[in-house]
Design a protein around this motif. Structure first.
Motif, short mmCIF file in Angstrom:
data_model
loop_
_atom_site.label_atom_id
_atom_site.label_comp_id
_atom_site.label_asym_id
_atom_site.label_seq_id
_atom_site.Cartn_x
_atom_site.Cartn_y
_atom_site.Cartn_z
N ARG A 2 12.45 -5.83 35.11
CA ARG A 2 12.92 -5.22 36.23
C ARG A 2 11.52 -4.59 36.77
O ARG A 2 10.51 -4.63 36.02
N PRO A 3 11.16 -4.55 38.10
CA PRO A 3 9.95 -4.12 38.74
C PRO A 3 9.64 -2.51 38.09
O PRO A 3 10.38 -1.71 37.97
N GLY A 4 8.35 -2.53 38.00
CA GLY A 4 7.59 -1.14 37.73
C GLY A 4 6.61 -1.04 38.68
O GLY A 4 6.37 -1.63 39.37
N TRP A 36 6.05 -5.67 35.30
CA TRP A 36 7.34 -5.96 35.26
C TRP A 36 7.55 -5.28 33.66
O TRP A 36 7.07 -5.47 32.74
N VAL A 37 8.84 -4.60 33.55
CA VAL A 37 9.35 -4.11 32.62
C VAL A 37 10.72 -4.71 32.18
O VAL A 37 11.74 -4.76 32.80
N ILE A 43 10.79 -1.81 24.46
CA ILE A 43 10.46 -1.80 25.63
C ILE A 43 9.16 -2.79 25.91
O ILE A 43 8.42 -2.90 24.76
N THR A 44 9.00 -3.73 26.53
CA THR A 44 7.96 -4.84 26.88
C THR A 44 7.63 -4.55 28.33
O THR A 44 8.48 -4.84 29.37
N GLU A 45 6.38 -4.39 28.47
CA GLU A 45 5.97 -4.45 29.88
C GLU A 45 4.78 -5.44 29.90
O GLU A 45 3.98 -5.52 29.34
N LEU A 46 4.61 -6.26 31.24
CA LEU A 46 3.70 -7.19 31.61
C LEU A 46 2.84 -6.48 32.85
O LEU A 46 3.63 -6.77 33.85
N VAL A 89 2.30 -3.77 27.04
CA VAL A 89 2.62 -2.81 26.27
C VAL A 89 3.98 -3.14 25.72
O VAL A 89 4.96 -3.76 26.31
N MET A 90 4.18 -2.87 24.32
CA MET A 90 5.16 -3.20 23.70
C MET A 90 5.79 -1.96 22.68
O MET A 90 4.84 -1.41 22.26
N ALA A 91 6.98 -1.43 22.71
CA ALA A 91 7.53 -0.52 21.77
C ALA A 91 8.75 -0.91 21.36
O ALA A 91 9.51 -1.41 21.81
N VAL A 92 8.90 -0.53 20.13
CA VAL A 92 10.09 -0.88 19.07
C VAL A 92 10.71 0.24 18.25
O VAL A 92 9.75 0.41 17.48
N ASN A 93 11.64 0.30 18.13
CA ASN A 93 12.44 1.20 17.19
C ASN A 93 12.21 0.43 16.02
O ASN A 93 13.02 -0.45 15.69
N LEU A 94 11.77 0.97 15.10
CA LEU A 94 11.57 0.39 13.60
C LEU A 94 12.73 0.93 12.56
O LEU A 94 12.90 0.39 11.64
#
Length: 398
Positions: free
Chosen positions: A244-246, A250-251, A264-267, A274-279
């Motif tokens: 989706r656009p940010g 792109w998000v 969450i992954t952002e290009l 940017v990458m974020a992950v619930n561990l």
């Protein structure tokens, strides 16, 4: 392009230097000319050294490709230029008749670069100078110029660190506002040393989709072992393949969904990833930690995250043709409040993970840092991911 420039008698400038002969071994008491010329351009604004064109007449004479020794040229530059220039590119061009050697020198974020050599009258004495390009010739920086160059470098480094931290802080706020239960999160940011300027490129949705799909495949090649599905697989095809656009990015985010691991992954258009992950837990399959429980951190999942993150940085780097080193930062946080982080590991490969008795349970994890050179190969990507994994998990005593 080289042939046309020579035919048009394009004059030398601060970013173009014609050379008739290939680099030569320096004589006693003289500077290594290749190292000096490379450092001068890196200290100015970058440029091209082209061997095989006469500098006075711009006649394209070519060079003997059998005499090219790129390994030795790189060695000279490593030995005589400090700090190291990682983004330097040396390559041949040929039209079947004549060959030229091109040294592509980027403007360096680590300027000033010193050139080291032996003083002419005393072969045992080491001397150092800071060259720069002044129109079509090389000059030496005065003390006040060197001082200003260092101030500029420290300002650039400080700004780069602020930008990385800004992305981490914003992602943390997003997680805090939308995460459904207490959890430990992997957060990582990759940013080019020289990001693409605003407005230079706008990546399409299809290009973002292709980049993420290629990153998923590359991650498999990098780790080459049995790991749990990483974020590029765990977010599901419906999310990964429909970014989706940010804000100039792109998000891919599944925080609004009620299943799978929160990811969450952002290009970004400037080359940032940017990458974020619930561990700690997966929605629909595992119960979240209680209000006072330690937050579990799976070592296998951290490994999968690091490989997916590095693969994403490599693929975006290739897609955007980013020609500078990527700065990578990764950390593990508890976004709601400081909580003990309990590491899960297994001594039997793919066996059951548990918390070792000797493991530390830190409340805070220091940032892990690494770098990726332009068009980095699989081996460098693998070693970079391993470096991030080691630096993160060592903080748990593992």
């Amino acid at each position: 392009m080289v042939r046309q420039a020579a035919a048009d008698h394009l004059e030398e400038s601060d970013d173009l230097d014609w050379k008739e002969m290939l680099p030569q071994q320096p004589r006693d008491g003289r500077w290594n000319e290749l190292a000096k010329d490379v450092a001068a351009m890196a200290n100015t604004r970058g440029g091209l050294l082209i061997f095989g064109v006469q500098d006075q007449t711009t006649t394209l004479v070519g060079i003997d490709p059998q005499e090219i020794n790129k390994q030795q040229y790189h060695q000279w530059i490593r030995n005589h230029v400090q700090p190291y220039l990682p983004d330097l590119d040396i390559f041949e061009l040929s039209d079947g008749e004549k060959t030229v050697l091109v040294v592509d020198v980027p403007a360096s974020e680590m300027a000033p670069h010193f050139v080291y050599g032996t003083a002419g009258r005393d072969k045992e004495q080491q001397a150092a100078v800071v060259p720069y390009r002044d129109n079509d010739h090389t000059a030496w920086m005065a003390e006040h110029q060197i001082e200003r160059a260092y101030r500029d470098r420290f300002a650039r480094v400080g700004l780069a660190e602020e930008e990385l931290q800004r992305h981490i802080d914003f992602t943390t706020k997003t997680i805090t506002a939308q995460a459904t239960a207490p959890s430990a999160w992997f957060i990582a940011v990759s940013r080019p040393q020289r990001p693409l300027p605003r407005g230079a490129y706008t990546m399409s949705r299809d290009e973002a989709r292709e980049t993420l799909d290629a990153a998923k495949m590359r991650a498999r090649l990098l780790h080459g072992s049995a790991l749990p599905p990483g974020p590029l697989v765990g977010m599901g095809d419906d999310t990964r393949l429909n970014p989706r656009p940010g804000l100039r990015r792109w998000v891919c985010s599944n925080l609004e969904r009620q299943h799978n691991r929160e990811i969450i992954t952002e290009l970004h258009y400037d080359g940032t990833v940017v990458m974020a992950v619930n561990l700690s837990w997966m929605r629909g399959r595992e119960a979240p930690p209680g209000p006072e429980d330690d937050l579990p951190v799976s070592e296998r999942l951290v490994m999968a995250c690091c490989y997916d993150f590095v693969a994403s940085a490599q693929e975006l780097q290739r897609k955007l043709r980013v020609d500078s080193t990527q700065h990578l930062t990764a950390t593990i946080i508890s976004p709601d409040r400081p909580r003990a982080l309990a590491p899960l590991t297994s001594y039997w490969g793919d066996g059951q993970e548990s918390v070792p008795a000797h493991a530390r349970r830190p409340h805070y994890i220091e940032h892990a840092h690494a770098g990726l050179s332009p068009t980095s190969a699989d081996e460098e990507g693998r070693s970079t991911a391993d470096e991030l994994i080691t630096d993160l998990m060592n903080q748990f005593g593992l």
